[in-house]
Design a protein around this motif. Structure first.
Motif, PDB file in Angstrom:
ATOM      1  N   ARG A  78       0.838  -1.086  -0.123  1.00 43.64           N
ATOM      2  CA  ARG A  78      -0.014  -0.064  -0.015  1.00 43.64           C
ATOM      3  C   ARG A  78       0.834   1.080   0.064  1.00 43.64           C
ATOM      4  N   GLU A  79       0.215   2.268  -0.624  1.00 43.66           N
ATOM      5  CA  GLU A  79       1.136   3.301  -0.701  1.00 43.66           C
ATOM      6  C   GLU A  79       1.636   4.216   0.621  1.00 43.66           C
ATOM      7  N   GLU A  80       0.440   3.996   1.620  1.00 41.23           N
ATOM      8  CA  GLU A  80       0.798   4.468   2.823  1.00 41.23           C
ATOM      9  C   GLU A  80       1.910   3.914   3.687  1.00 41.23           C
ATOM     10  N   GLU A  81       1.990   2.793   3.381  1.00 36.07           N
ATOM     11  CA  GLU A  81       3.068   1.932   4.202  1.00 36.07           C
ATOM     12  C   GLU A  81       4.420   2.492   3.465  1.00 36.07           C
ATOM     13  N   VAL A  82       4.346   2.565   2.287  1.00 37.91           N
ATOM     14  CA  VAL A  82       5.958   3.197   1.712  1.00 37.91           C
ATOM     15  C   VAL A  82       6.012   4.250   2.208  1.00 37.91           C
ATOM     16  N   PHE A  83       4.884   5.362   2.306  1.00 37.82           N
ATOM     17  CA  PHE A  83       5.522   6.672   2.548  1.00 37.82           C
ATOM     18  C   PHE A  83       5.857   6.765   4.241  1.00 37.82           C
ATOM     19  N   ALA A  84       5.490   5.643   5.111  1.00 37.03           N
ATOM     20  CA  ALA A  84       5.473   5.797   6.369  1.00 37.03           C
ATOM     21  C   ALA A  84       6.752   5.088   6.610  1.00 37.03           C
ATOM     22  N   GLY A  85       7.517   4.294   5.652  1.00 35.73           N
ATOM     23  CA  GLY A  85       8.736   3.783   5.822  1.00 35.73           C
ATOM     24  C   GLY A  85       8.536   2.368   6.451  1.00 35.73           C
ATOM     25  N   GLU A  86       7.103   1.686   6.328  1.00 37.50           N
ATOM     26  CA  GLU A  86       6.898   0.418   6.864  1.00 37.50           C
ATOM     27  C   GLU A  86       7.226  -0.859   6.092  1.00 37.50           C
ATOM     28  N   GLU A  87       7.834  -1.659   6.482  1.00 33.80           N
ATOM     29  CA  GLU A  87       8.436  -2.960   5.854  1.00 33.80           C
ATOM     30  C   GLU A  87       7.394  -4.236   5.607  1.00 33.80           C
ATOM     31  N   SER A  88       7.250  -4.788   4.779  1.00 35.54           N
ATOM     32  CA  SER A  88       6.424  -6.039   4.832  1.00 35.54           C
ATOM     33  C   SER A  88       6.942  -7.076   4.056  1.00 35.54           C
ATOM     34  N   GLU A  89       6.211  -8.209   3.936  1.00 35.89           N
ATOM     35  CA  GLU A  89       6.807  -9.327   3.192  1.00 35.89           C
ATOM     36  C   GLU A  89       6.207  -8.970   1.873  1.00 35.89           C
ATOM     37  N   GLY A  90       5.190  -8.111   1.508  1.00 36.22           N
ATOM     38  CA  GLY A  90       4.965  -8.029   0.356  1.00 36.22           C
ATOM     39  C   GLY A  90       5.835  -7.058  -0.394  1.00 36.22           C
ATOM     40  N   LEU A  91       6.456  -5.895   0.394  1.00 34.72           N
ATOM     41  CA  LEU A  91       7.455  -5.085  -0.182  1.00 34.72           C
ATOM     42  C   LEU A  91       8.683  -5.784  -0.329  1.00 34.72           C
ATOM     43  N   HIS A  92       9.260  -6.635   0.571  1.00 36.15           N
ATOM     44  CA  HIS A  92      10.254  -7.315   0.283  1.00 36.15           C
ATOM     45  C   HIS A  92      10.269  -8.344  -1.165  1.00 36.15           C
ATOM     46  N   ALA A  93       9.147  -9.034  -1.349  1.00 40.03           N
ATOM     47  CA  ALA A  93       8.789  -9.560  -2.416  1.00 40.03           C
ATOM     48  C   ALA A  93       8.934  -8.875  -3.648  1.00 40.03           C
ATOM     49  N   ALA A  94       8.253  -7.699  -3.552  1.00 37.26           N
ATOM     50  CA  ALA A  94       7.933  -6.706  -4.841  1.00 37.26           C
ATOM     51  C   ALA A  94       9.488  -6.287  -5.220  1.00 37.26           C
ATOM     52  N   LEU A  95      10.126  -5.887  -4.251  1.00 40.90           N
ATOM     53  CA  LEU A  95      11.423  -5.112  -4.574  1.00 40.90           C
ATOM     54  C   LEU A  95      12.658  -6.294  -5.128  1.00 40.90           C
ATOM     55  N   SER A  96      12.225  -7.515  -4.293  1.00 37.82           N
ATOM     56  CA  SER A  96      13.139  -8.705  -4.901  1.00 37.82           C
ATOM     57  C   SER A  96      12.902  -8.906  -6.341  1.00 37.82           C
ATOM     58  N   GLN A  97      11.640  -9.022  -6.690  1.00 38.63           N
ATOM     59  CA  GLN A  97      11.398  -9.197  -7.941  1.00 38.63           C
ATOM     60  C   GLN A  97      11.777  -8.210  -9.056  1.00 38.63           C
ATOM     61  N   ILE A  98      11.830  -6.821  -8.551  1.00 41.31           N
ATOM     62  CA  ILE A  98      12.454  -5.677  -9.593  1.00 41.31           C
ATOM     63  C   ILE A  98      13.997  -6.055  -9.680  1.00 41.31           C
ATOM     64  N   ALA A  99      14.549  -6.498  -8.480  1.00 40.50           N
ATOM     65  CA  ALA A  99      16.033  -6.793  -8.497  1.00 40.50           C
ATOM     66  C   ALA A  99      16.486  -7.800  -9.472  1.00 40.50           C
ATOM     67  N   GLU A 100      15.507  -8.963  -9.656  1.00 39.81           N
ATOM     68  CA  GLU A 100      15.730  -9.943 -10.642  1.00 39.81           C
ATOM     69  C   GLU A 100      15.593  -9.512 -12.070  1.00 39.81           C
ATOM     70  N   LEU A 101      14.602  -8.585 -12.136  1.00 40.73           N
ATOM     71  CA  LEU A 101      14.368  -8.262 -13.473  1.00 40.73           C
ATOM     72  C   LEU A 101      15.687  -7.162 -13.891  1.00 40.73           C
ATOM     73  N   ALA A 102      16.239  -6.489 -12.853  1.00 39.25           N
ATOM     74  CA  ALA A 102      17.702  -5.708 -13.229  1.00 39.25           C
ATOM     75  C   ALA A 102      18.550  -6.488 -13.466  1.00 39.25           C
ATOM     76  N   ARG A 103      18.817  -7.879 -12.887  1.00 39.15           N
ATOM     77  CA  ARG A 103      19.910  -8.656 -13.050  1.00 39.15           C
ATOM     78  C   ARG A 103      19.818  -9.315 -14.444  1.00 39.15           C
ATOM     79  N   GLY A 104      18.365  -9.369 -15.178  1.00 42.76           N
ATOM     80  CA  GLY A 104      18.398 -10.031 -16.312  1.00 42.76           C
ATOM     81  C   GLY A 104      18.652  -8.932 -17.433  1.00 42.76           C
ATOM     82  N   HIS A 105      18.448  -7.832 -17.035  1.00 44.54           N
ATOM     83  CA  HIS A 105      18.746  -6.761 -18.029  1.00 44.54           C
ATOM     84  C   HIS A 105      20.395  -6.548 -18.162  1.00 44.54           C
ATOM     85  N   LEU A 106      20.915  -6.503 -16.762  1.00 45.53           N
ATOM     86  CA  LEU A 106      22.391  -6.575 -16.975  1.00 45.53           C
ATOM     87  C   LEU A 106      22.958  -7.741 -17.579  1.00 45.53           C
ATOM     88  N   ASP A 107      22.383  -9.040 -17.368  1.00 45.30           N
ATOM     89  CA  ASP A 107      23.046 -10.150 -18.288  1.00 45.30           C
ATOM     90  C   ASP A 107      22.585  -9.791 -19.616  1.00 45.30           C
TER      91      ASP A 107
END
Length: 281
Positions: free
Chosen positions: A191-220
């Protein structure tokens, strides 16, 4: 004034975008000032929001650069050393002004608080703001002659933008902004409000990890595409190993997703840049 303007551009880049500055150190000496001027211009455009009080003065600053590039008010513009260095570069290498105008237009998004809607939009934004720089740097290395580093420039630019925004996630979210694809975060229950409040969650970890893997694919994909480039053009892409190391550190760090990112010391980055350049001559 040209030499002084290029010296000014180098200092501005050194202060404003350390990684790109370090990447210029492995460039051929003849092309280094021009590529440095290009990167310093990008730094000025990328930091407009941080230096103005709101979108309107930001729009004015971007318009000033558009007018400078299209030839309006060149007499006064040449009194700005960064603009003077860029215009000298454009003239010397006959770089396409339309490409720079699209970069400026894409950066208008930075002035507002709208979230980055989805992956396609992010990749388009990254293409205009990051991939473009690799394309133009390669053109400068080719003495102004058109080149086709499309896949290498495209993938490396998107990867660089993803890694940069993963590392800047805490800083950007504290401004009330979401620059990574919102559709990926939303799909993981963020949720936007959790991001702006600096709150962490399993969903946020999962989402950013997915983006990191996308970045890895682009570098490869960028690394693979670079093998097809003529060797004189490859120094334009030497920042690749620095980005790979930053992504490794981000994925390994155990601190908060909002914390300042870990990074290598400058000497280690220079070693990575130098070794990569020597291997890819």
């Amino acid at each position: 004034m040209a030499d002084e303007s290029f010296d000014f551009a180098a200092q501005a880049l050194r202060q404003g975008d350390r990684d790109r500055y370090l990447a210029t150190l492995v460039l051929p000496a003849a092309a280094r000032p021009a590529i440095t001027a290009l990167y310093a211009f990008n730094t000025d455009i990328a930091t407009v929001r941080d230096r103005v009080s709101g979108p309107q003065p930001g729009e004015i600053r971007l318009r000033w650069w558009s007018d400078a590039i299209t030839g309006q008010g060149h007499g006064a513009v040449h009194h700005n050393p960064l603009a003077d260095a860029l215009l000298e570069t454009l003239e010397r290498y006959q770089l396409p002004t339309g490409t720079l105008l699209r970069l400026i237009a894409a950066r208008r998004f930075d002035l507002y608080d709208d979230p980055m809607p989805d992956l396609d939009t992010f990749e388009g934004y990254a293409g205009e703001t990051a991939s473009t720089l690799f394309q133009l740097a390669a053109m400068i290395l080719n003495e102004g002659e058109p080149v086709e580093p499309g896949d290498a420039a495209g993938h490396l630019g998107v990867g660089q933008a993803m890694i940069g925004h993963l590392r800047a996630f805490g800083f950007v979210s504290a401004q009330g902004r979401i620059m990574l694809p919102w559709s990926i975060l939303e799909a993981n229950g963020v949720r936007e409000e959790e991001v702006f409040a600096g709150e962490e969650s399993e969903g946020l970890h999962a989402a950013l990890s997915q983006i990191a893997e996308l970045a890895r694919g682009h570098l490869d994909k960028a690394r693979e595409a670079m093998t097809q480039l003529p060797s004189p053009l490859r120094p334009a892409f030497a920042i690749l190993p620095v980005l790979e190391a930053q992504l490794d550190l981000w994925q390994k760090q155990s601190t908060s997703l909002y914390a300042a990112p870990q990074d290598d010391a400058d000497w280690r980055k220079i070693a990575r840049l130098t070794w990569w350049t020597l291997k890819n001559r």
